[in-house]
Design a protein around this motif. Structure first.
Motif, PDB file in Angstrom:
ATOM      1  N   ASP A  22     -10.495 -14.051 -13.966  1.00 13.39           N
ATOM      2  CA  ASP A  22     -11.912 -14.435 -13.950  1.00 13.39           C
ATOM      3  C   ASP A  22     -12.093 -15.876 -13.473  1.00 13.39           C
ATOM      4  N   ALA A  23     -11.170 -16.756 -13.867  1.00 19.39           N
ATOM      5  CA  ALA A  23     -11.276 -18.159 -13.464  1.00 19.39           C
ATOM      6  C   ALA A  23     -11.143 -18.312 -11.951  1.00 19.39           C
ATOM      7  N   LEU A  24     -10.380 -17.423 -11.326  1.00 19.06           N
ATOM      8  CA  LEU A  24     -10.209 -17.497  -9.872  1.00 19.06           C
ATOM      9  C   LEU A  24     -11.404 -16.934  -9.116  1.00 19.06           C
ATOM     10  N   LYS A  25     -12.177 -16.080  -9.753  1.00 19.54           N
ATOM     11  CA  LYS A  25     -13.266 -15.403  -9.046  1.00 19.54           C
ATOM     12  C   LYS A  25     -14.328 -16.368  -8.528  1.00 19.54           C
ATOM     13  N   THR A  26     -14.381 -17.572  -9.093  1.00 17.69           N
ATOM     14  CA  THR A  26     -15.345 -18.557  -8.587  1.00 17.69           C
ATOM     15  C   THR A  26     -15.059 -18.913  -7.132  1.00 17.69           C
ATOM     16  N   LEU A  27     -13.822 -18.680  -6.690  1.00 13.90           N
ATOM     17  CA  LEU A  27     -13.458 -18.974  -5.302  1.00 13.90           C
ATOM     18  C   LEU A  27     -14.190 -18.069  -4.314  1.00 13.90           C
ATOM     19  N   GLU A  28     -14.614 -16.898  -4.778  1.00 12.98           N
ATOM     20  CA  GLU A  28     -15.273 -15.948  -3.880  1.00 12.98           C
ATOM     21  C   GLU A  28     -16.527 -16.548  -3.242  1.00 12.98           C
TER      22      GLU A  28
ATOM     23  N   SER B 212      -7.785 -16.832   9.348  1.00 16.08           N
ATOM     24  CA  SER B 212      -6.529 -16.093   9.455  1.00 16.08           C
ATOM     25  C   SER B 212      -5.480 -16.648   8.500  1.00 16.08           C
ATOM     26  N   ARG B 213      -5.902 -17.502   7.579  1.00 17.43           N
ATOM     27  CA  ARG B 213      -4.947 -18.119   6.662  1.00 17.43           C
ATOM     28  C   ARG B 213      -5.102 -17.566   5.254  1.00 17.43           C
ATOM     29  N   LEU B 214      -3.964 -17.436   4.587  1.00 21.74           N
ATOM     30  CA  LEU B 214      -3.914 -16.985   3.208  1.00 21.74           C
ATOM     31  C   LEU B 214      -3.196 -18.040   2.378  1.00 21.74           C
ATOM     32  N   ALA B 215      -3.788 -18.401   1.261  1.00 20.28           N
ATOM     33  CA  ALA B 215      -3.102 -19.244   0.286  1.00 20.28           C
ATOM     34  C   ALA B 215      -2.597 -18.329  -0.824  1.00 20.28           C
TER      35      ALA B 215
ATOM     36  N   LEU C 283      -3.897 -14.020  -3.782  1.00 18.39           N
ATOM     37  CA  LEU C 283      -4.068 -14.430  -2.393  1.00 18.39           C
ATOM     38  C   LEU C 283      -5.519 -14.829  -2.181  1.00 18.39           C
ATOM     39  N   TYR C 284      -5.717 -15.980  -1.546  1.00 22.94           N
ATOM     40  CA  TYR C 284      -7.061 -16.486  -1.259  1.00 22.94           C
ATOM     41  C   TYR C 284      -7.185 -16.644   0.250  1.00 22.94           C
ATOM     42  N   TRP C 285      -8.263 -16.162   0.800  1.00 27.12           N
ATOM     43  CA  TRP C 285      -8.377 -15.875   2.222  1.00 27.12           C
ATOM     44  C   TRP C 285      -9.440 -16.724   2.908  1.00 27.12           C
TER      45      TRP C 285
ATOM     46  N   VAL D 276     -15.162 -23.283   1.169  1.00 30.25           N
ATOM     47  CA  VAL D 276     -13.856 -23.918   1.312  1.00 30.25           C
ATOM     48  C   VAL D 276     -13.375 -23.753   2.746  1.00 30.25           C
ATOM     49  N   ALA D 277     -13.033 -24.857   3.380  1.00 29.61           N
ATOM     50  CA  ALA D 277     -12.486 -24.802   4.733  1.00 29.61           C
ATOM     51  C   ALA D 277     -11.066 -24.259   4.687  1.00 29.61           C
ATOM     52  N   ALA D 278     -10.629 -23.684   5.801  1.00 30.61           N
ATOM     53  CA  ALA D 278      -9.296 -23.088   5.848  1.00 30.61           C
ATOM     54  C   ALA D 278      -8.207 -24.110   5.546  1.00 30.61           C
ATOM     55  N   ASP D 279      -8.440 -25.381   5.923  1.00 30.52           N
ATOM     56  CA  ASP D 279      -7.420 -26.394   5.691  1.00 30.52           C
ATOM     57  C   ASP D 279      -7.393 -26.879   4.246  1.00 30.52           C
TER      58      ASP D 279
END
Length: 349
Positions: A166-172, A215-218, A210-212, A176-179
């Motif tokens: 749930d804490a990660l869902k805020t990233l949706e 074309s980059r994945l963290a 995985l955060y997208w 956030v720039a790819a870099d």
């Protein structure tokens, strides 16, 4: 009885400073053999030199004092295993910093590859399984984030895995720039750890996500949940299990076959606990159209053999159909644990 050494003599023999010896005494790392009642002078026995030299060597490796204290309480063979595991961790973190530095140099100098416009199709599933009576696993997939977490068995495990995801869902919804993917994901994981720490009782969870962007994945990983990538028919495990047995394999002390049946194969050496000591693996990956990613808990990874995983992932079907096939195979093989997985296909946008 051998004559005791003054702190100055002992410090020179051990190649430590008297100040360091006083600190190690205060921390319980290395107590003097005797303290003079009148002067308060610390006196050391010659046989303590080996312990002092070990501390000095471990400090030269950059090992934190608390971890040195823990190692000092172990039998010698276990000390060797723990030092080996620590150094594997250092090498992994150094390699990751190297990859990040390379990325930054390429990005800032304009040599980095152009951001492709890609999309993902995904499905997530988490089930109790045929044996367990509760589900501590959590799986999530969205337009920019995929995550699997496996909470510690017992009270609070289900809440720990859910809180971390749930804490990660805020990233949706974050801009956030790819870099800046890696930094944003790292900050979200720190928030996840704090959320786990707020749960009553002694609990913990693994986390692989995985955060997208573009074309980059963290990728973030801690514990023994796993991430696989299928590219051009080749299946690659892109995480390393943080288990005691895996550390023995990496040191050459166990074979893969021995590790698969080792009684301590599920013993974690790293997990999200909320104590602030977490050091998850973080890495950047370049995605390509046609890639297929699988995140899964050990209920799937330890039940369905890797060649079978590859065959299913390389076969036809959308992510939901692939999950159906994987879960069917896990249950047919007698899955002993909860089963959670995410499948994501990279497609042209």
């Amino acid at each position: 009885m051998p004559e005791l050494l003054t702190i100055g003599v002992f410090a020179r023999a051990a190649r430590l400073s008297p100040k360091a010896l006083r600190l190690y005494d205060d921390l319980g790392l290395l107590r003097p053999a005797q303290v003079d009642d009148d002067s308060g002078y610390r006196l050391y026995a010659p046989e303590q030199l080996d312990q002092a030299r070990l501390i000095a060597w471990l400090r030269r490796l950059g090992m934190p004092l608390e971890r040195i204290r823990q190692i000092g309480e172990l039998p010698t063979p276990e000390q060797a295993a723990q030092i080996g595991a620590y150094w594997e961790q250092v090498l992994a973190e150094t390699a990751e910093r190297g990859r990040l530095a390379t990325f930054l140099v390429d990005y800032l100098s304009g040599r980095g590859s152009a951001m492709g416009t890609l999309g993902i199709r995904y499905a997530a599933r988490s089930e109790t399984g045929p044996v367990r009576d509760s589900n501590e696993d959590t799986a999530y997939a969205g337009p920019r984030l995929m995550a699997v977490a496996d909470g510690m068995r017992g009270p609070g495990g289900d809440r720990a895995s859910a809180a971390a995801v749930d804490a990660l869902k805020t990233l949706e919804t974050a801009t956030v720039a790819a870099d800046d993917l890696l930094g944003s994901l790292a900050e979200a994981v720190r928030a996840a750890a704090r959320s786990v720490g707020e749960i009553d009782g002694d609990t913990a969870t693994t986390l692989t996500a995985l955060y997208w962007s573009g074309s980059r994945l963290a990728l973030v990983h801690i514990g023994d949940t796993r991430a696989y990538r299928l590219r051009d028919g080749e299946l690659s495990l892109i995480t390393v299990d943080h288990t005691y047995v895996r550390s023995l394999v990496e040191q050459g002390r166990l074979t893969e076959a021995e590790a698969a049946v080792h009684p301590q194969r599920s013993l974690l050496v790293k997990a999200l606990t909320g104590t602030g000591d977490e050091t998850p693996d973080l890495s950047l990956h370049e995605a390509a159209a046609g890639d297929r990613y699988l995140l899964c808990s050990d209920g799937l990874a330890t039940t369905v053999p890797e060649p079978e995983l590859r065959a299913v992932l390389a076969g036809p079907g959308d992510p939901r159909q692939i999950l159906d096939d994987l879960f069917t195979r896990a249950y047919a093989a007698g899955a002993h644990d909860n089963v959670a997985a995410v499948v994501a296909d990279v497609v042209p946008a």
